[in-house]
Design a protein around this motif. Sequence first.
Motif, mmCIF file in Angstrom:
data_model
loop_
_atom_site.group_PDB
_atom_site.id
_atom_site.type_symbol
_atom_site.label_atom_id
_atom_site.label_comp_id
_atom_site.label_asym_id
_atom_site.label_seq_id
_atom_site.Cartn_x
_atom_site.Cartn_y
_atom_site.Cartn_z
ATOM 1 N N LEU A 73 0.873 -1.209 -0.054
ATOM 2 C CA LEU A 73 -0.063 0.052 -0.079
ATOM 3 C C LEU A 73 0.842 1.284 0.054
ATOM 4 C CD1 LEU A 73 -2.941 0.238 0.117
ATOM 5 C CD2 LEU A 73 -2.974 0.737 2.504
ATOM 6 N N MET A 112 2.528 1.845 -3.389
ATOM 7 C CA MET A 112 1.399 2.571 -4.370
ATOM 8 C C MET A 112 1.189 3.971 -3.938
ATOM 9 S SD MET A 112 -1.866 0.041 -4.427
ATOM 10 C CE MET A 112 -1.643 -1.745 -5.271
ATOM 11 N N VAL A 113 1.137 4.310 -2.787
ATOM 12 C CA VAL A 113 0.676 5.722 -2.404
ATOM 13 C C VAL A 113 2.387 6.451 -2.862
ATOM 14 C CG1 VAL A 113 0.615 7.402 -0.508
ATOM 15 C CG2 VAL A 113 -0.491 5.196 -0.507
ATOM 16 N N GLU A 170 4.462 6.040 -5.043
ATOM 17 C CA GLU A 170 4.306 6.008 -6.621
ATOM 18 C C GLU A 170 3.615 7.081 -7.128
ATOM 19 O OE1 GLU A 170 3.785 2.457 -8.601
ATOM 20 O OE2 GLU A 170 5.007 3.352 -10.295
ATOM 21 N N ARG A 171 2.330 7.331 -6.436
ATOM 22 C CA ARG A 171 1.445 8.329 -6.766
ATOM 23 C C ARG A 171 1.894 9.505 -6.563
ATOM 24 N NH1 ARG A 171 -3.568 7.502 -9.932
ATOM 25 N NH2 ARG A 171 -3.943 9.649 -10.288
ATOM 26 N N GLU A 189 7.471 11.642 -6.789
ATOM 27 C CA GLU A 189 8.282 10.797 -7.926
ATOM 28 C C GLU A 189 9.747 10.825 -7.074
ATOM 29 O OE1 GLU A 189 10.001 11.991 -11.919
ATOM 30 O OE2 GLU A 189 7.917 13.019 -11.771
ATOM 31 N N GLY A 190 10.024 11.888 -6.495
ATOM 32 C CA GLY A 190 11.496 11.735 -5.899
ATOM 33 C C GLY A 190 11.623 10.895 -4.854
ATOM 34 N N TYR A 236 9.906 8.055 -4.749
ATOM 35 C CA TYR A 236 9.434 6.890 -5.171
ATOM 36 C C TYR A 236 11.139 6.404 -5.733
ATOM 37 C CZ TYR A 236 8.384 2.867 -8.063
ATOM 38 O OH TYR A 236 8.168 1.539 -8.577
ATOM 39 N N ALA A 237 11.674 7.151 -6.286
ATOM 40 C CA ALA A 237 12.933 6.814 -6.716
ATOM 41 C C ALA A 237 14.152 6.346 -5.728
ATOM 42 C CB ALA A 237 13.701 8.014 -7.716
ATOM 43 N N ILE A 276 11.260 2.288 -4.726
ATOM 44 C CA ILE A 276 11.884 1.046 -5.437
ATOM 45 C C ILE A 276 12.439 0.007 -4.553
ATOM 46 C CG2 ILE A 276 14.125 2.090 -6.021
ATOM 47 C CD1 ILE A 276 12.186 1.508 -8.819
ATOM 48 N N MET A 336 -6.550 -3.559 -0.486
ATOM 49 C CA MET A 336 -5.697 -3.780 -1.799
ATOM 50 C C MET A 336 -6.202 -3.414 -2.982
ATOM 51 S SD MET A 336 -3.018 -4.205 -0.231
ATOM 52 C CE MET A 336 -1.855 -3.677 -1.648
ATOM 53 N N ALA A 376 -7.336 0.149 -3.215
ATOM 54 C CA ALA A 376 -6.127 0.957 -3.508
ATOM 55 C C ALA A 376 -5.764 0.828 -4.974
ATOM 56 C CB ALA A 376 -4.919 0.408 -2.768
ATOM 57 N N ILE A 432 -5.796 4.503 -5.654
ATOM 58 C CA ILE A 432 -4.360 5.085 -6.010
ATOM 59 C C ILE A 432 -3.610 4.652 -7.109
ATOM 60 C CG2 ILE A 432 -2.243 5.367 -4.585
ATOM 61 C CD1 ILE A 432 -3.883 4.285 -2.131
ATOM 62 N N TYR A 436 -4.455 5.399 -13.018
ATOM 63 C CA TYR A 436 -4.200 6.578 -13.452
ATOM 64 C C TYR A 436 -4.946 7.147 -14.684
ATOM 65 C CZ TYR A 436 0.155 6.218 -10.661
ATOM 66 O OH TYR A 436 0.927 6.131 -9.351
ATOM 67 N N GLN A 453 11.966 11.905 -13.385
ATOM 68 C CA GLN A 453 13.097 11.557 -13.004
ATOM 69 C C GLN A 453 13.650 10.158 -13.249
ATOM 70 O OE1 GLN A 453 12.970 12.818 -8.842
ATOM 71 N NE2 GLN A 453 14.388 11.642 -8.408
ATOM 72 N N TYR A 454 14.867 9.889 -13.519
ATOM 73 C CA TYR A 454 15.297 8.514 -13.639
ATOM 74 C C TYR A 454 15.172 7.628 -12.381
ATOM 75 C CZ TYR A 454 17.626 9.617 -18.051
ATOM 76 O OH TYR A 454 17.804 9.662 -19.421
ATOM 77 N N LEU A 455 14.790 6.204 -12.440
ATOM 78 C CA LEU A 455 15.002 5.528 -11.347
ATOM 79 C C LEU A 455 16.200 4.673 -11.239
ATOM 80 C CD1 LEU A 455 11.476 3.833 -12.172
ATOM 81 C CD2 LEU A 455 12.054 5.445 -10.253
ATOM 82 N N PRO A 456 16.692 4.391 -9.930
ATOM 83 C CA PRO A 456 17.882 3.701 -9.813
ATOM 84 C C PRO A 456 18.079 2.596 -10.642
ATOM 85 C CG PRO A 456 16.852 4.242 -7.734
ATOM 86 C CD PRO A 456 15.859 4.486 -8.637
ATOM 87 N N LYS A 471 2.397 7.120 -16.508
ATOM 88 C CA LYS A 471 1.603 7.755 -15.337
ATOM 89 C C LYS A 471 0.959 8.958 -15.676
ATOM 90 C CE LYS A 471 4.613 7.131 -12.058
ATOM 91 N NZ LYS A 471 5.227 7.181 -10.723
#
Lengths: 197, 369
Positions: free
Chosen positions: A90, A93-94, A96-97, A100-101, A103-104, A108, B25, B28, B32, B35, B90-93, B117
């Motif tokens: 959960l 998900m939150v 990610e929504r 962005e920063g 999440y990265a 992850i 879930m 959600a 959530i 998109y 932005q880029y992801l790891p 998204k």
Amino acid sequence: MNGPLFPLAVFFAAIFTSNILLTNFLGMCSFLSVSREIKTSAGLGTAVTFVMATTTVLNWLVYHYILLPLELDYLRFIVFIVVIAAFVQLVEMVIERVSEGLYAALGIFLPLITVNCAILGVSLFMVIRDYDLLSSFTFGLGSGLGWFLAIMAMAGIRQKLAKARVPKGLEGAGITLIITGMMALAFMGFSGMINIG
Amino acid sequence: MFPVTTFLISVGAVSAITVFLAILMVVADATIANYGEVTITINDDKKLNVRGGKPLLGTLMGEGIFIPSACGGRGSCGLCKVQVLEGAGQYLPTELPWISEEERAQNVRLSCQLKCKNDLSIKIPEELFNVKQYVTRVASIRDLTHDIKEVTLELADPPEMEFKAGQFVQIMTPEYELTDEPVYRAYSVATAPKDTKKISLEIRLVPNGICTTYVHNYLREGDEVIMNGPYGEFFLRNSPRDIICIAGGSGNAPIMSILLDMAEKKISRKTRYFFGARSVRDLFLVEELRALEKELPDFQYIPALSAPLPEDSWQGETGLITDIVAKHLPGGENVEAYLCGSPGMIDACVKVLTEKGVPEELIFYDKFA
């Protein structure tokens, strides 16, 4: 040993004297596989700290308000696991929504730690040691920070280790386990300073 | 006495907690993680309206646009790069290990990691629009060696595929024992482009490999196989230079296609094909290659064994493929090279070739990811 400062004692004990990783050796798999770089270790450490602090509180509530009244405390293993897994998903998900920063940097890593044994371990210790709600929270937070500390230390050592000449057979997991053992020995210096049950 | 109430309470409590969390879930996921519909603009021209929230690679595949990818979206091959002009964030790891500084400046992203998204504007090479999905049928399967099978596919819908010799296709492994979702893996076409209705692939069994295990142990003649393609920049360049081909194992496939194509088009450039294997039982299609030696004016097939068995009574070249190449190649100034095989083999061979003076930009290779 149940004065007003007890939660604080538990907090520091969880970081140093009873470090979940270095005294109980829990949460080893992600510790070994992700400790290659300081940056990713910090991300994972933060995620673990956050999840530990929140899931101990959630599990405390579930345990004391659902399982104990129904005399179902023997079901705590399965219930704790389900609560942790659902909560982590959960949160992912939150995050990610909304950010962005974040999440990265953090999100992850969340799927990696859903089934981390240290997180279940903290919830189970909280039950065995019979902490109250506040102490459980400080215990969870402290254990997370202790794990964070251990993986950061390891990542720092491993970055130096990249330049060292490690015998072929000990490269990778082998040398990491030996270093973990030495770190655990060093942390034994703290033992006996605080007793948290 | 069996405590019925205890039983009911425990089952009830665990079920209630699980059901509550499951409902949470589902809600959600619908709120959530929903998109809504997003618009993907391709090359400032084509607009696609798709359901958001899924990775770009899979979303585009659902719309019939196929970005080459060898690992099937796990973020482990780094092939599915797409330039995203707007809306990527932005880029992801998980992307960073595959993206160079230059690519970062151009906003190149790994499409299997980037989720749609919001509205996106992306750029895709025009030739990728030629990539199509094909329904095919297995015409035959035969053993080339103890661990390599040749699978011949007959195209059904669409019935023909135009491709260049050396390019690859991706075939789909359906859900089975080793995978709970369809997985795509890349294999080079081993037949000449002249035959647009039927292609062959050479597939080596990788222990626990999802696709190779499926092909070796489950796939039967007559089965349906979904594939898409063609992909890749590994094809014969037009030039007067001498050609060196180096391959190992199933890396033979694209080289075979190139050689057959040369015979077809009567290209008479000096060509040497070095094939690395352990022992005689790892060699295959030797007769076909010897026949090509007669057909092409200046072509030689040079198999090199690293560990021939005593019973092989091997007369040919023995040793590491790199040493054999070095031995047969006096100077590399007038050479262009085509390599296909394991990353270790390719890196070692590229080193030898550059030392011999082959220009680095004229060494083309296809690494197994």
